[in-house]
Write a protein that holds these residues in place. Structure first.
Motif, mmCIF file in Angstrom:
data_model
loop_
_atom_site.group_PDB
_atom_site.id
_atom_site.type_symbol
_atom_site.label_atom_id
_atom_site.label_comp_id
_atom_site.label_asym_id
_atom_site.label_seq_id
_atom_site.Cartn_x
_atom_site.Cartn_y
_atom_site.Cartn_z
ATOM 1 N N ALA A 16 52.151 -20.280 -30.124
ATOM 2 C CA ALA A 16 51.894 -19.472 -31.323
ATOM 3 C C ALA A 16 50.943 -18.323 -31.002
ATOM 4 C CB ALA A 16 51.328 -20.349 -32.443
ATOM 5 N N ARG A 18 52.876 -15.651 -29.120
ATOM 6 C CA ARG A 18 53.753 -14.899 -30.040
ATOM 7 C C ARG A 18 52.941 -13.999 -30.972
ATOM 8 N NH1 ARG A 18 56.941 -20.170 -30.350
ATOM 9 N NH2 ARG A 18 58.857 -19.752 -29.167
ATOM 10 N N LEU A 34 46.965 -20.166 -37.305
ATOM 11 C CA LEU A 34 48.247 -19.543 -36.967
ATOM 12 C C LEU A 34 48.302 -18.202 -37.669
ATOM 13 C CD1 LEU A 34 50.614 -22.640 -37.466
ATOM 14 C CD2 LEU A 34 49.534 -21.868 -35.346
ATOM 15 N N TRP A 72 56.203 -14.646 -37.760
ATOM 16 C CA TRP A 72 57.154 -15.065 -36.728
ATOM 17 C C TRP A 72 56.577 -16.253 -35.947
ATOM 18 C CZ3 TRP A 72 57.051 -12.408 -31.380
ATOM 19 C CH2 TRP A 72 57.869 -13.100 -30.490
ATOM 20 N N ALA A 73 55.313 -16.095 -35.473
ATOM 21 C CA ALA A 73 54.676 -17.163 -34.707
ATOM 22 C C ALA A 73 54.571 -18.440 -35.549
ATOM 23 C CB ALA A 73 53.296 -16.713 -34.235
ATOM 24 N N GLU A 98 58.101 -20.157 -35.861
ATOM 25 C CA GLU A 98 58.480 -20.812 -34.601
ATOM 26 C C GLU A 98 57.631 -22.071 -34.377
ATOM 27 O OE1 GLU A 98 60.964 -19.984 -32.459
ATOM 28 O OE2 GLU A 98 61.526 -17.979 -33.131
ATOM 29 N N TYR A 99 56.352 -22.003 -34.772
ATOM 30 C CA TYR A 99 55.465 -23.158 -34.606
ATOM 31 C C TYR A 99 56.007 -24.369 -35.364
ATOM 32 C CZ TYR A 99 51.334 -26.156 -34.883
ATOM 33 O OH TYR A 99 50.484 -27.231 -34.811
ATOM 34 N N GLU A 105 59.175 -25.809 -33.972
ATOM 35 C CA GLU A 105 58.957 -26.607 -32.761
ATOM 36 C C GLU A 105 58.312 -27.949 -33.051
ATOM 37 O OE1 GLU A 105 56.678 -24.219 -30.014
ATOM 38 O OE2 GLU A 105 58.324 -22.800 -29.730
ATOM 39 N N THR A 106 57.477 -28.014 -34.101
ATOM 40 C CA THR A 106 56.683 -29.225 -34.299
ATOM 41 C C THR A 106 57.256 -30.151 -35.377
ATOM 42 O OG1 THR A 106 55.231 -28.017 -35.813
ATOM 43 C CG2 THR A 106 54.515 -28.178 -33.521
ATOM 44 N N ARG A 166 71.113 -19.205 -32.079
ATOM 45 C CA ARG A 166 69.697 -18.986 -32.403
ATOM 46 C C ARG A 166 69.341 -17.502 -32.284
ATOM 47 N NH1 ARG A 166 66.258 -23.643 -31.899
ATOM 48 N NH2 ARG A 166 64.779 -22.617 -30.511
#
Lengths: 223, 223
Positions: A88, A91, B60, B64-65, B68-69, B72-73, B87
């Motif tokens: 993160a 990014r 965070l 965008w970040a 995505e975080y 992923e989690t 994707r």
């Protein structure tokens, strides 16, 4: 073989090229000038932006989507490494350079020193240039600060944050928008990136009618 | 518990909230008005933008970040599903709405109808508003076209592309910038999103001094 549609001073294409270089992905460069709004190019990417990558039927559009694609498909040289929090942070910094640095520095420099010359046949606006260079100085302060606290911009290892920063900085530097004095940390970090095999080919390319300052392609800035 | 710093009409925060809602992640809303440039907020996010998410020591920044975080989690309800090419297509469309739709439609509407009222105490520029609404119509044509070719915007299943599009559209709609006539496909797709539990709470929120049009929070636009 991938085709990469771009023009030499597109910072988003440079970011992708640095990533492909680090990962060892081969590609053929295809020159595209998005300001011409070619019909065939708009068919490829309705957003009208570079870079675009094509291989067979597959088209990748948008530099963020392209970088994530290669990060997912090529294990070599991970460029968004670490746990979810580390990713993160990388990014966040990519977005910093793609959005904030581009909007405050690179975009205005490209408009005033490239598009006005190539497309509009107009003179650059000195006030906008001064503002962009002042903004650049603030961003270099921020990079100095990051490097005082970390080995690389995004954390302990080289990442897409460094590649994005170097891509945008290199375009701003080509266009004479960076005053490196007083930014030794950033200068050394950038010299290290310039000497990488992924970066060197880009430094020898030239955009028609626009000449970079003498230090532009020198790894140590003066030789 | 996560804290999410945002203001009711931030499209990037709405995108994140829709994603958190779909994934079932709980959070507490904290009001932040980035145009006030609060020192404590700049400390949290030097870019000065919402949304920011905080949990303990973890921060965070950048939508965008953040998306995505959580992709992923949190395994539940994948919002960037499919193979690498699928994707990439979803991310291309997220970038389309976050950059192109925001720049051409949502950003100008927010400036003219929100910031000029709240901050600058000035009247909106009718020419800029007309241009933004004309641009919006072109974007609705593109969404119509996508839905003619796919079940959802990004492919066969609901994805972050739909959430990003709905987030930006909902802000433009709140600000009276969307003329839905002649866009039946997009209207039906948007009605479906409006009826989701992740969307409904947002529709009841109001930004101070700015009232949305009567259809704004009606799932089927007229009841």
């Amino acid at each position: 073989m991938w085709q990469l549609l771009q023009f030499p001073l597109c910072p988003f294409s440079r970011k992708v090229r640095l990533m492909l270089g680090e990962k060892g992905v081969g590609y053929e460069l295809v020159r595209e000038s998005p300001w011409l709004h070619r019909d065939e190019f708009i068919d490829l990417n309705p957003a009208g932006t570079t870079p675009v990558m094509v291989q067979g039927q597959l088209r990748l559009r948008d530099s963020w989507a392209i970088c994530e694609y290669f990060e997912e498909t090529i294990d070599r040289a991970p460029m968004i490494p670490g746990d979810a929090a580390a990713r993160a942070e990388i990014r966040r910094l990519v977005a910093w350079f793609d959005e904030k640095f581009f909007r405050e520095v690179v975009g205005p420099l490209m408009e005033e020193r490239m598009l006005k010359r190539l497309v509009h046949r107009a003179s650059p606006d000195a006030k906008i240039l001064r503002e962009a260079m002042k903004n650049a100085n603030g961003h270099l302060d921020y990079i100095d600060w990051l490097i005082d606290h970390r080995r690389w911009l995004g954390g302990p290892v080289l990442s897409l944050a460094d590649l994005a920063a170097a891509a945008h900085l290199s375009v701003a530097d080509y266009l004479g928008g960076i005053d490196w004095r007083g930014h030794e940390q950033t200068k050394q970090w950038y010299a290290g990136l310039k000497s990488r095999p992924s970066f060197r080919p880009m430094l020898s390319e030239r955009m028609e009618v626009i000449t970079p300052p003498p230090h532009y392609d020198k790894v140590d800035f003066w030789e």
